[in-house]
Design a protein around this motif. Structure first.
Motif, PDB file in Angstrom:
ATOM      1  N   CYS A 314       9.673 -18.845 -35.828  1.00  0.00           N
ATOM      2  CA  CYS A 314       8.854 -18.605 -34.633  1.00  0.00           C
ATOM      3  C   CYS A 314       9.589 -19.006 -33.358  1.00  0.00           C
ATOM      4  CB  CYS A 314       7.519 -19.348 -34.749  1.00  0.00           C
ATOM      5  SG  CYS A 314       6.450 -18.665 -36.033  1.00  0.00           S
ATOM      6  N   PHE A 315      10.435 -20.034 -33.444  1.00  0.00           N
ATOM      7  CA  PHE A 315      11.258 -20.412 -32.290  1.00  0.00           C
ATOM      8  C   PHE A 315      12.151 -19.247 -31.885  1.00  0.00           C
ATOM      9  CE2 PHE A 315      15.388 -21.839 -30.705  1.00  0.00           C
ATOM     10  CZ  PHE A 315      14.997 -22.555 -29.572  1.00  0.00           C
ATOM     11  N   LEU A 316      12.745 -18.576 -32.865  1.00  0.00           N
ATOM     12  CA  LEU A 316      13.618 -17.437 -32.572  1.00  0.00           C
ATOM     13  C   LEU A 316      12.826 -16.274 -31.973  1.00  0.00           C
ATOM     14  CD1 LEU A 316      15.854 -17.526 -35.779  1.00  0.00           C
ATOM     15  CD2 LEU A 316      16.480 -18.256 -33.471  1.00  0.00           C
ATOM     16  N   ILE A 317      11.616 -16.046 -32.487  1.00  0.00           N
ATOM     17  CA  ILE A 317      10.756 -14.998 -31.936  1.00  0.00           C
ATOM     18  C   ILE A 317      10.404 -15.306 -30.485  1.00  0.00           C
ATOM     19  CG2 ILE A 317       8.436 -14.002 -32.053  1.00  0.00           C
ATOM     20  CD1 ILE A 317      10.150 -12.838 -34.186  1.00  0.00           C
ATOM     21  N   VAL A 318      10.021 -16.553 -30.222  1.00  0.00           N
ATOM     22  CA  VAL A 318       9.654 -16.954 -28.861  1.00  0.00           C
ATOM     23  C   VAL A 318      10.863 -16.867 -27.935  1.00  0.00           C
ATOM     24  CG1 VAL A 318       8.945 -18.919 -27.436  1.00  0.00           C
ATOM     25  CG2 VAL A 318       7.691 -18.389 -29.534  1.00  0.00           C
ATOM     26  N   ARG A 319      11.988 -17.370 -28.419  1.00  0.00           N
ATOM     27  CA  ARG A 319      13.194 -17.441 -27.579  1.00  0.00           C
ATOM     28  C   ARG A 319      13.731 -16.060 -27.220  1.00  0.00           C
ATOM     29  NH1 ARG A 319      16.593 -16.928 -24.685  1.00  0.00           N
ATOM     30  NH2 ARG A 319      18.493 -18.118 -24.294  1.00  0.00           N
ATOM     31  N   TYR A 320      13.784 -15.158 -28.193  1.00  0.00           N
ATOM     32  CA  TYR A 320      14.470 -13.897 -27.951  1.00  0.00           C
ATOM     33  C   TYR A 320      13.537 -12.711 -27.692  1.00  0.00           C
ATOM     34  CZ  TYR A 320      18.626 -16.391 -29.309  1.00  0.00           C
ATOM     35  OH  TYR A 320      19.662 -17.305 -29.352  1.00  0.00           O
ATOM     36  N   ILE A 321      12.244 -12.876 -27.941  1.00  0.00           N
ATOM     37  CA  ILE A 321      11.315 -11.775 -27.681  1.00  0.00           C
ATOM     38  C   ILE A 321      10.261 -12.174 -26.661  1.00  0.00           C
ATOM     39  CG2 ILE A 321       9.604 -10.213 -28.680  1.00  0.00           C
ATOM     40  CD1 ILE A 321      11.140 -10.352 -31.314  1.00  0.00           C
ATOM     41  N   ASP A 322       9.487 -13.207 -26.961  1.00  0.00           N
ATOM     42  CA  ASP A 322       8.305 -13.503 -26.166  1.00  0.00           C
ATOM     43  C   ASP A 322       8.647 -13.912 -24.726  1.00  0.00           C
ATOM     44  OD1 ASP A 322       5.583 -13.326 -26.173  1.00  0.00           O
ATOM     45  OD2 ASP A 322       5.237 -15.384 -26.781  1.00  0.00           O
ATOM     46  N   ILE A 323       9.654 -14.746 -24.556  1.00  0.00           N
ATOM     47  CA  ILE A 323      10.017 -15.190 -23.207  1.00  0.00           C
ATOM     48  C   ILE A 323      10.448 -14.000 -22.350  1.00  0.00           C
ATOM     49  CG2 ILE A 323      11.753 -16.473 -21.901  1.00  0.00           C
ATOM     50  CD1 ILE A 323      11.538 -18.695 -23.989  1.00  0.00           C
ATOM     51  N   ASN A 324      11.226 -13.092 -22.927  1.00  0.00           N
ATOM     52  CA  ASN A 324      11.669 -11.915 -22.177  1.00  0.00           C
ATOM     53  C   ASN A 324      10.514 -10.960 -21.901  1.00  0.00           C
ATOM     54  OD1 ASN A 324      14.447 -12.625 -22.013  1.00  0.00           O
ATOM     55  ND2 ASN A 324      14.691 -12.067 -24.162  1.00  0.00           N
ATOM     56  N   VAL A 325       9.622 -10.815 -22.867  1.00  0.00           N
ATOM     57  CA  VAL A 325       8.462  -9.949 -22.662  1.00  0.00           C
ATOM     58  C   VAL A 325       7.564 -10.518 -21.569  1.00  0.00           C
ATOM     59  CG1 VAL A 325       6.317  -9.134 -23.716  1.00  0.00           C
ATOM     60  CG2 VAL A 325       8.470  -8.908 -24.954  1.00  0.00           C
ATOM     61  N   ASN A 326       7.401 -11.838 -21.535  1.00  0.00           N
ATOM     62  CA  ASN A 326       6.571 -12.457 -20.501  1.00  0.00           C
ATOM     63  C   ASN A 326       7.109 -12.189 -19.094  1.00  0.00           C
ATOM     64  OD1 ASN A 326       4.512 -13.483 -22.039  1.00  0.00           O
ATOM     65  ND2 ASN A 326       5.447 -15.482 -22.330  1.00  0.00           N
ATOM     66  N   LYS A 327       8.425 -12.164 -18.964  1.00  0.00           N
ATOM     67  CA  LYS A 327       9.018 -11.827 -17.661  1.00  0.00           C
ATOM     68  C   LYS A 327       8.645 -10.405 -17.256  1.00  0.00           C
ATOM     69  CE  LYS A 327      13.008 -14.897 -18.278  1.00  0.00           C
ATOM     70  NZ  LYS A 327      14.476 -14.958 -18.502  1.00  0.00           N
ATOM     71  N   LEU A 328       8.668  -9.504 -18.231  1.00  0.00           N
ATOM     72  CA  LEU A 328       8.305  -8.121 -17.965  1.00  0.00           C
ATOM     73  C   LEU A 328       6.821  -8.015 -17.617  1.00  0.00           C
ATOM     74  CD1 LEU A 328       9.112  -5.168 -17.837  1.00  0.00           C
ATOM     75  CD2 LEU A 328       8.789  -5.033 -20.322  1.00  0.00           C
ATOM     76  N   LYS A 329       5.979  -8.767 -18.321  1.00  0.00           N
ATOM     77  CA  LYS A 329       4.536  -8.768 -18.036  1.00  0.00           C
ATOM     78  C   LYS A 329       4.262  -9.228 -16.612  1.00  0.00           C
ATOM     79  CE  LYS A 329       1.752 -10.658 -20.973  1.00  0.00           C
ATOM     80  NZ  LYS A 329       1.290 -11.731 -21.891  1.00  0.00           N
ATOM     81  N   THR A 330       5.002 -10.245 -16.156  1.00  0.00           N
ATOM     82  CA  THR A 330       4.827 -10.737 -14.791  1.00  0.00           C
ATOM     83  C   THR A 330       5.159  -9.652 -13.777  1.00  0.00           C
ATOM     84  OG1 THR A 330       5.359 -12.996 -15.490  1.00  0.00           O
ATOM     85  CG2 THR A 330       5.555 -12.508 -13.143  1.00  0.00           C
ATOM     86  N   LYS A 331       6.224  -8.900 -14.034  1.00  0.00           N
ATOM     87  CA  LYS A 331       6.589  -7.809 -13.134  1.00  0.00           C
ATOM     88  C   LYS A 331       5.517  -6.731 -13.130  1.00  0.00           C
ATOM     89  CE  LYS A 331      11.617  -8.343 -13.578  1.00  0.00           C
ATOM     90  NZ  LYS A 331      12.872  -7.696 -14.056  1.00  0.00           N
ATOM     91  N   VAL A 332       4.976  -6.418 -14.301  1.00  0.00           N
ATOM     92  CA  VAL A 332       3.939  -5.400 -14.408  1.00  0.00           C
ATOM     93  C   VAL A 332       2.698  -5.828 -13.628  1.00  0.00           C
ATOM     94  CG1 VAL A 332       2.318  -4.279 -15.997  1.00  0.00           C
ATOM     95  CG2 VAL A 332       4.741  -4.442 -16.594  1.00  0.00           C
ATOM     96  N   LYS A 333       2.329  -7.105 -13.750  1.00  0.00           N
ATOM     97  CA  LYS A 333       1.130  -7.610 -13.083  1.00  0.00           C
ATOM     98  C   LYS A 333       1.261  -7.511 -11.563  1.00  0.00           C
ATOM     99  CE  LYS A 333      -0.789 -11.055 -15.200  1.00  0.00           C
ATOM    100  NZ  LYS A 333      -1.140 -12.417 -15.658  1.00  0.00           N
ATOM    101  N   LYS A 334       2.491  -7.613 -11.062  1.00  0.00           N
ATOM    102  CA  LYS A 334       2.717  -7.532  -9.612  1.00  0.00           C
ATOM    103  C   LYS A 334       2.467  -6.142  -9.057  1.00  0.00           C
ATOM    104  CE  LYS A 334       6.015 -11.368  -9.299  1.00  0.00           C
ATOM    105  NZ  LYS A 334       7.421 -11.768  -9.037  1.00  0.00           N
ATOM    106  N   THR A 335       2.331  -5.145  -9.936  1.00  0.00           N
ATOM    107  CA  THR A 335       2.064  -3.783  -9.474  1.00  0.00           C
ATOM    108  C   THR A 335       0.597  -3.578  -9.120  1.00  0.00           C
ATOM    109  OG1 THR A 335       1.664  -2.925 -11.723  1.00  0.00           O
ATOM    110  CG2 THR A 335       3.939  -2.903 -10.896  1.00  0.00           C
ATOM    111  N   LEU A 336      -0.244  -4.574  -9.396  1.00  0.00           N
ATOM    112  CA  LEU A 336      -1.671  -4.456  -9.043  1.00  0.00           C
ATOM    113  C   LEU A 336      -1.868  -4.413  -7.521  1.00  0.00           C
ATOM    114  CD1 LEU A 336      -3.421  -6.897 -11.535  1.00  0.00           C
ATOM    115  CD2 LEU A 336      -3.916  -4.476 -11.256  1.00  0.00           C
TER     116      LEU A 336
END
Length: 336
Positions: A314-336
Protein backbone atom coordinates in the motif's frame (compact mmCIF):
# COMPACT_ATOMS: atom_id res chain seq x y z
CA UNK A 1 -9.62 12.83 11.62
CA UNK A 2 -11.69 11.15 8.93
CA UNK A 3 -8.54 9.86 7.23
CA UNK A 4 -7.46 7.89 10.27
CA UNK A 5 -11.01 6.64 10.76
CA UNK A 6 -11.25 5.37 7.17
CA UNK A 7 -7.98 3.47 7.50
CA UNK A 8 -9.07 1.90 10.79
CA UNK A 9 -12.30 0.77 9.13
CA UNK A 10 -10.35 -0.72 6.21
CA UNK A 11 -8.12 -2.62 8.65
CA UNK A 12 -11.27 -3.98 10.32
CA UNK A 13 -12.34 -5.43 6.95
CA UNK A 14 -8.93 -7.11 6.62
CA UNK A 15 -9.33 -8.61 10.09
CA UNK A 16 -12.66 -10.09 8.97
CA UNK A 17 -11.53 -11.49 5.63
CA UNK A 18 -8.03 -12.66 6.49
CA UNK A 19 -8.09 -13.30 10.24
CA UNK A 20 -11.74 -14.34 10.68
CA UNK A 21 -12.61 -11.71 13.29
CA UNK A 22 -16.41 -11.57 12.84
CA UNK A 23 -18.82 -8.65 12.54
CA UNK A 24 -16.35 -5.77 12.99
CA UNK A 25 -15.52 -5.78 9.28
CA UNK A 26 -19.18 -6.02 8.25
CA UNK A 27 -20.11 -3.13 10.52
CA UNK A 28 -17.15 -1.16 9.16
CA UNK A 29 -18.57 -1.42 5.62
CA UNK A 30 -21.88 0.07 6.80
CA UNK A 31 -19.83 2.71 8.64
CA UNK A 32 -18.06 3.52 5.35
CA UNK A 33 -21.43 3.99 3.62
CA UNK A 34 -22.63 6.38 6.32
CA UNK A 35 -19.39 8.35 6.19
CA UNK A 36 -19.65 8.52 2.39
CA UNK A 37 -23.22 9.80 2.61
CA UNK A 38 -22.05 12.59 4.89
CA UNK A 39 -18.89 13.53 2.98
CA UNK A 40 -20.42 13.38 -0.50
CA UNK A 41 -23.34 15.57 0.58
CA UNK A 42 -20.90 17.94 2.28
CA UNK A 43 -18.58 18.37 -0.70
CA UNK A 44 -21.44 18.68 -3.19
CA UNK A 45 -22.94 21.50 -1.10
CA UNK A 46 -19.70 23.19 -0.05
CA UNK A 47 -17.41 22.60 -3.05
CA UNK A 48 -18.99 21.38 -6.29
CA UNK A 49 -22.58 22.59 -6.24
CA UNK A 50 -25.34 21.42 -8.57
CA UNK A 51 -24.36 23.13 -11.82
CA UNK A 52 -23.34 21.11 -14.88
CA UNK A 53 -19.71 22.18 -14.39
CA UNK A 54 -19.82 21.17 -10.73
CA UNK A 55 -21.32 17.79 -11.69
CA UNK A 56 -18.61 17.23 -14.29
CA UNK A 57 -15.72 18.17 -11.98
CA UNK A 58 -17.19 16.11 -9.13
CA UNK A 59 -17.35 13.00 -11.28
CA UNK A 60 -13.95 13.55 -12.84
CA UNK A 61 -12.47 13.69 -9.35
CA UNK A 62 -14.48 10.62 -8.25
CA UNK A 63 -13.10 8.71 -11.24
CA UNK A 64 -9.56 9.83 -10.42
CA UNK A 65 -10.06 8.84 -6.79
CA UNK A 66 -11.42 5.39 -7.50
CA UNK A 67 -10.12 3.98 -10.76
CA UNK A 68 -6.32 4.45 -11.04
CA UNK A 69 -5.74 2.47 -7.84
CA UNK A 70 -8.46 -0.04 -8.63
CA UNK A 71 -7.26 -0.73 -12.18
CA UNK A 72 -3.68 -1.10 -10.95
CA UNK A 73 -4.76 -3.70 -8.39
CA UNK A 74 -6.95 -5.39 -11.00
CA UNK A 75 -4.05 -5.66 -13.45
CA UNK A 76 -1.66 -7.07 -10.83
CA UNK A 77 -4.31 -9.59 -9.79
CA UNK A 78 -4.71 -10.77 -13.40
CA UNK A 79 -0.95 -11.31 -13.58
CA UNK A 80 -1.01 -13.30 -10.33
CA UNK A 81 -3.87 -15.48 -11.60
CA UNK A 82 -1.51 -16.76 -14.29
CA UNK A 83 1.60 -16.96 -12.08
CA UNK A 84 -0.01 -18.61 -9.02
CA UNK A 85 -3.18 -20.32 -10.29
CA UNK A 86 -3.22 -22.95 -7.54
CA UNK A 87 -3.18 -20.24 -4.85
CA UNK A 88 -5.75 -18.03 -6.57
CA UNK A 89 -8.16 -20.96 -6.72
CA UNK A 90 -8.50 -20.68 -2.94
CA UNK A 91 -10.91 -17.78 -3.50
CA UNK A 92 -14.00 -18.67 -5.51
CA UNK A 93 -14.45 -15.15 -6.91
CA UNK A 94 -10.96 -14.52 -8.30
CA UNK A 95 -11.09 -15.77 -11.88
CA UNK A 96 -10.44 -14.37 -15.33
CA UNK A 97 -13.75 -13.11 -16.79
CA UNK A 98 -15.19 -15.02 -19.75
CA UNK A 99 -17.87 -12.72 -21.13
CA UNK A 100 -18.11 -9.06 -22.16
CA UNK A 101 -20.49 -8.42 -19.24
CA UNK A 102 -18.03 -9.96 -16.80
CA UNK A 103 -15.16 -7.89 -18.17
CA UNK A 104 -17.29 -4.73 -18.11
CA UNK A 105 -18.28 -5.37 -14.49
CA UNK A 106 -14.70 -5.99 -13.41
CA UNK A 107 -13.32 -2.98 -15.25
CA UNK A 108 -15.98 -0.57 -14.00
CA UNK A 109 -16.77 -1.99 -10.52
CA UNK A 110 -20.43 -1.96 -11.56
CA UNK A 111 -21.52 -5.52 -10.79
CA UNK A 112 -24.99 -6.11 -12.27
CA UNK A 113 -26.71 -7.85 -9.40
CA UNK A 114 -29.09 -6.59 -6.72
CA UNK A 115 -26.59 -8.16 -4.32
CA UNK A 116 -23.28 -7.20 -6.01
CA UNK A 117 -21.09 -9.58 -4.01
CA UNK A 118 -23.01 -12.49 -5.56
CA UNK A 119 -21.67 -11.53 -8.98
CA UNK A 120 -18.73 -13.69 -10.08
CA UNK A 121 -16.00 -13.45 -11.09
CA UNK A 122 -14.69 -10.48 -9.13
CA UNK A 123 -10.96 -10.16 -9.61
CA UNK A 124 -10.90 -7.69 -6.71
CA UNK A 125 -13.40 -9.38 -4.38
CA UNK A 126 -14.11 -6.40 -2.12
CA UNK A 127 -14.95 -4.12 -5.07
CA UNK A 128 -18.63 -5.14 -4.81
CA UNK A 129 -19.14 -2.35 -2.25
CA UNK A 130 -18.07 0.22 -4.83
CA UNK A 131 -21.14 -0.69 -6.91
CA UNK A 132 -23.25 0.52 -4.01
CA UNK A 133 -21.05 3.57 -3.46
CA UNK A 134 -21.20 4.63 -7.11
CA UNK A 135 -24.99 4.42 -7.21
CA UNK A 136 -25.42 6.70 -4.22
CA UNK A 137 -22.68 9.07 -5.39
CA UNK A 138 -24.77 9.42 -8.54
CA UNK A 139 -28.01 10.04 -6.64
CA UNK A 140 -26.32 12.60 -4.37
CA UNK A 141 -24.79 14.40 -7.35
CA UNK A 142 -28.27 14.48 -8.94
CA UNK A 143 -29.63 16.18 -5.82
CA UNK A 144 -31.25 13.53 -3.62
CA UNK A 145 -29.82 15.39 -0.60
CA UNK A 146 -29.96 18.89 -2.08
CA UNK A 147 -32.50 20.06 0.51
CA UNK A 148 -33.36 18.94 4.01
CA UNK A 149 -36.85 17.93 2.86
CA UNK A 150 -35.49 15.68 0.10
CA UNK A 151 -32.99 14.16 2.49
CA UNK A 152 -35.67 13.33 5.06
CA UNK A 153 -37.87 11.75 2.37
CA UNK A 154 -34.87 9.66 1.32
CA UNK A 155 -34.32 8.61 4.94
CA UNK A 156 -37.98 7.61 5.38
CA UNK A 157 -37.93 5.54 2.18
CA UNK A 158 -34.71 3.85 3.32
CA UNK A 159 -36.27 2.94 6.67
CA UNK A 160 -39.32 1.62 4.82
CA UNK A 161 -37.04 -0.61 2.74
CA UNK A 162 -35.52 -2.11 5.87
CA UNK A 163 -38.94 -2.69 7.40
CA UNK A 164 -40.01 -4.33 4.14
CA UNK A 165 -37.13 -6.79 4.29
CA UNK A 166 -38.39 -8.10 7.64
CA UNK A 167 -41.95 -8.46 6.31
CA UNK A 168 -41.40 -9.79 2.80
CA UNK A 169 -37.88 -11.18 2.50
CA UNK A 170 -36.21 -11.72 5.85
CA UNK A 171 -32.66 -12.45 4.71
CA UNK A 172 -29.77 -10.61 6.37
CA UNK A 173 -27.97 -10.09 3.03
CA UNK A 174 -30.73 -7.71 1.94
CA UNK A 175 -29.95 -5.53 4.96
CA UNK A 176 -26.17 -5.52 4.39
CA UNK A 177 -24.72 -5.96 0.92
CA UNK A 178 -27.73 -5.54 -1.37
CA UNK A 179 -27.58 -2.29 -3.33
CA UNK A 180 -30.60 -0.79 -1.59
CA UNK A 181 -29.37 -1.86 1.86
CA UNK A 182 -26.76 0.87 1.51
CA UNK A 183 -29.49 3.48 1.20
CA UNK A 184 -30.12 3.75 4.95
CA UNK A 185 -26.52 4.46 6.05
CA UNK A 186 -26.04 6.81 3.07
CA UNK A 187 -29.26 8.65 3.93
CA UNK A 188 -28.26 8.88 7.59
CA UNK A 189 -24.94 10.38 6.51
CA UNK A 190 -26.76 12.92 4.36
CA UNK A 191 -29.08 13.83 7.28
CA UNK A 192 -25.98 14.31 9.41
CA UNK A 193 -24.81 17.00 7.00
CA UNK A 194 -27.93 19.03 7.80
CA UNK A 195 -27.52 18.48 11.53
CA UNK A 196 -23.92 19.70 11.32
CA UNK A 197 -25.07 22.70 9.27
CA UNK A 198 -27.71 23.80 11.78
CA UNK A 199 -26.30 22.43 15.05
CA UNK A 200 -22.51 22.79 15.17
CA UNK A 201 -20.65 22.25 18.43
CA UNK A 202 -17.60 24.17 19.59
CA UNK A 203 -15.56 21.72 21.60
CA UNK A 204 -15.16 17.95 21.42
CA UNK A 205 -12.95 16.12 23.95
CA UNK A 206 -10.78 13.44 22.38
CA UNK A 207 -11.88 11.07 25.17
CA UNK A 208 -15.47 11.20 23.92
CA UNK A 209 -14.36 10.10 20.44
CA UNK A 210 -12.33 7.22 21.84
CA UNK A 211 -15.28 6.16 24.00
CA UNK A 212 -17.70 6.12 21.06
CA UNK A 213 -15.24 4.13 18.93
CA UNK A 214 -14.85 1.67 21.81
CA UNK A 215 -18.63 1.24 21.90
CA UNK A 216 -18.53 0.52 18.15
CA UNK A 217 -15.93 -2.23 18.71
CA UNK A 218 -17.73 -3.73 21.72
CA UNK A 219 -21.09 -3.76 19.95
CA UNK A 220 -19.53 -5.72 17.07
CA UNK A 221 -17.56 -8.01 19.39
CA UNK A 222 -20.52 -9.04 21.53
CA UNK A 223 -23.07 -9.39 18.73
CA UNK A 224 -22.86 -13.18 18.71
CA UNK A 225 -23.58 -13.36 22.42
CA UNK A 226 -26.86 -11.50 21.90
CA UNK A 227 -30.33 -12.96 21.45
CA UNK A 228 -31.72 -12.94 17.90
CA UNK A 229 -33.59 -9.71 18.61
CA UNK A 230 -30.52 -7.99 20.03
CA UNK A 231 -28.44 -9.16 17.07
CA UNK A 232 -30.78 -7.26 14.77
CA UNK A 233 -30.85 -4.23 17.05
CA UNK A 234 -27.05 -4.18 17.10
CA UNK A 235 -27.07 -3.40 13.35
CA UNK A 236 -28.86 -0.14 14.05
CA UNK A 237 -26.81 0.56 17.17
CA UNK A 238 -23.78 0.36 14.88
CA UNK A 239 -25.27 2.93 12.49
CA UNK A 240 -26.19 5.23 15.39
CA UNK A 241 -22.68 4.94 16.84
CA UNK A 242 -21.20 5.71 13.41
CA UNK A 243 -23.53 8.71 13.13
CA UNK A 244 -22.42 10.08 16.52
CA UNK A 245 -18.72 9.44 15.90
CA UNK A 246 -18.75 11.23 12.54
CA UNK A 247 -20.58 14.17 14.13
CA UNK A 248 -17.94 14.40 16.85
CA UNK A 249 -14.99 13.95 14.51
CA UNK A 250 -16.21 16.70 12.20
CA UNK A 251 -15.99 19.19 15.07
CA UNK A 252 -12.71 18.12 16.66
CA UNK A 253 -9.89 20.67 16.49
CA UNK A 254 -6.44 19.38 15.58
CA UNK A 255 -3.22 21.13 14.56
CA UNK A 256 -2.22 21.56 10.93
CA UNK A 257 0.57 19.04 11.48
CA UNK A 258 -1.88 16.37 12.63
CA UNK A 259 -4.27 17.27 9.78
CA UNK A 260 -1.50 16.45 7.31
CA UNK A 261 -0.77 13.18 9.08
CA UNK A 262 -4.47 12.36 9.12
CA UNK A 263 -4.71 13.01 5.38
CA UNK A 264 -1.68 10.81 4.73
CA UNK A 265 -2.95 7.96 6.91
CA UNK A 266 -6.30 8.21 5.15
CA UNK A 267 -4.62 7.61 1.80
CA UNK A 268 -3.97 4.02 2.88
CA UNK A 269 -7.63 3.16 3.48
CA UNK A 270 -8.66 2.55 -0.14
CA UNK A 271 -5.59 0.50 -1.14
CA UNK A 272 -5.87 -1.57 2.04
CA UNK A 273 -9.54 -2.24 1.37
CA UNK A 274 -9.00 -3.25 -2.26
CA UNK A 275 -5.67 -5.06 -2.12
CA UNK A 276 -5.72 -7.30 0.94
CA UNK A 277 -6.63 -10.45 -1.03
CA UNK A 278 -3.99 -9.67 -3.64
CA UNK A 279 -1.43 -9.26 -0.85
CA UNK A 280 -2.66 -12.55 0.65
CA UNK A 281 -1.82 -14.29 -2.64
CA UNK A 282 1.70 -12.86 -2.51
CA UNK A 283 2.06 -13.73 1.16
CA UNK A 284 1.00 -17.34 0.62
CA UNK A 285 3.32 -17.63 -2.38
CA UNK A 286 6.44 -16.27 -0.66
CA UNK A 287 6.00 -16.74 3.09
CA UNK A 288 3.01 -19.00 3.84
CA UNK A 289 3.62 -18.80 7.59
CA UNK A 290 0.52 -19.19 9.72
CA UNK A 291 -1.83 -19.79 6.78
CA UNK A 292 -4.77 -22.21 6.95
CA UNK A 293 -4.79 -24.86 4.25
CA UNK A 294 -6.87 -24.31 1.11
CA UNK A 295 -7.90 -20.71 1.79
CA UNK A 296 -6.53 -17.26 2.60
CA UNK A 297 -7.41 -17.40 6.28
CA UNK A 298 -4.47 -16.94 8.65
CA UNK A 299 -3.70 -17.54 12.29
CA UNK A 300 -3.00 -14.51 14.45
CA UNK A 301 0.73 -15.38 14.46
CA UNK A 302 0.82 -14.34 10.80
CA UNK A 303 -0.57 -10.87 11.55
CA UNK A 304 2.74 -8.95 11.87
CA UNK A 305 4.25 -10.59 8.77
CA UNK A 306 1.16 -10.26 6.60
CA UNK A 307 0.64 -6.74 7.96
CA UNK A 308 4.14 -5.78 6.85
CA UNK A 309 3.47 -7.18 3.36
CA UNK A 310 0.23 -5.21 3.19
CA UNK A 311 1.85 -1.99 4.40
CA UNK A 312 4.70 -2.21 1.87
CA UNK A 313 2.31 -2.86 -1.00
CA UNK A 314 0.00 0.00 0.00
CA UNK A 315 2.96 2.33 0.59
CA UNK A 316 4.00 1.77 -3.03
CA UNK A 317 0.44 2.39 -4.24
CA UNK A 318 0.23 5.62 -2.25
CA UNK A 319 3.71 6.76 -3.23
CA UNK A 320 3.54 6.12 -6.95
CA UNK A 321 -0.18 6.41 -7.74
CA UNK A 322 -2.28 8.16 -5.12
CA UNK A 323 0.00 11.13 -4.42
CA UNK A 324 0.31 11.89 -8.15
CA UNK A 325 -3.42 11.43 -8.72
CA UNK A 326 -4.17 13.83 -5.84
CA UNK A 327 -2.09 16.51 -7.56
CA UNK A 328 -4.16 16.01 -10.69
CA UNK A 329 -7.41 16.16 -8.66
CA UNK A 330 -6.33 19.50 -7.19
CA UNK A 331 -5.78 20.89 -10.68
CA UNK A 332 -9.17 19.60 -11.81
CA UNK A 333 -10.90 21.18 -8.81
CA UNK A 334 -9.39 24.56 -9.73
CA UNK A 335 -11.42 24.51 -12.96
CA UNK A 336 -14.61 25.15 -10.96
Amino acid sequence: MFGTLRTLLAINVVLLHIFSIPTLGNYSVSFFFLLSGFLMTLIIHETYGYSFIGFRVFWLNRILRLYPIYLSILFITIVLVFIFPEIVLRHSSIKIPDTIIEWFANLTMIFPNVVPHRFNPRLVPTAWALTNELLFYLLISFGISKTLKRTLIWLVLSIAYYIGTYIFYDIATYRYSAVFASSLPFAMGAVLYWIVKFNPIKKVPLASILLVYLIFILNAHFKYTYTDLLKEISIYINMLVAFILIYLLYHIKISNKWKKWDQYIGMYSYPIYLSHYLVAILYVAFINFGVHKNNFKMHYVALPFYGLFLFIFCFLIVRYIDINVNKLKTKVKKTL
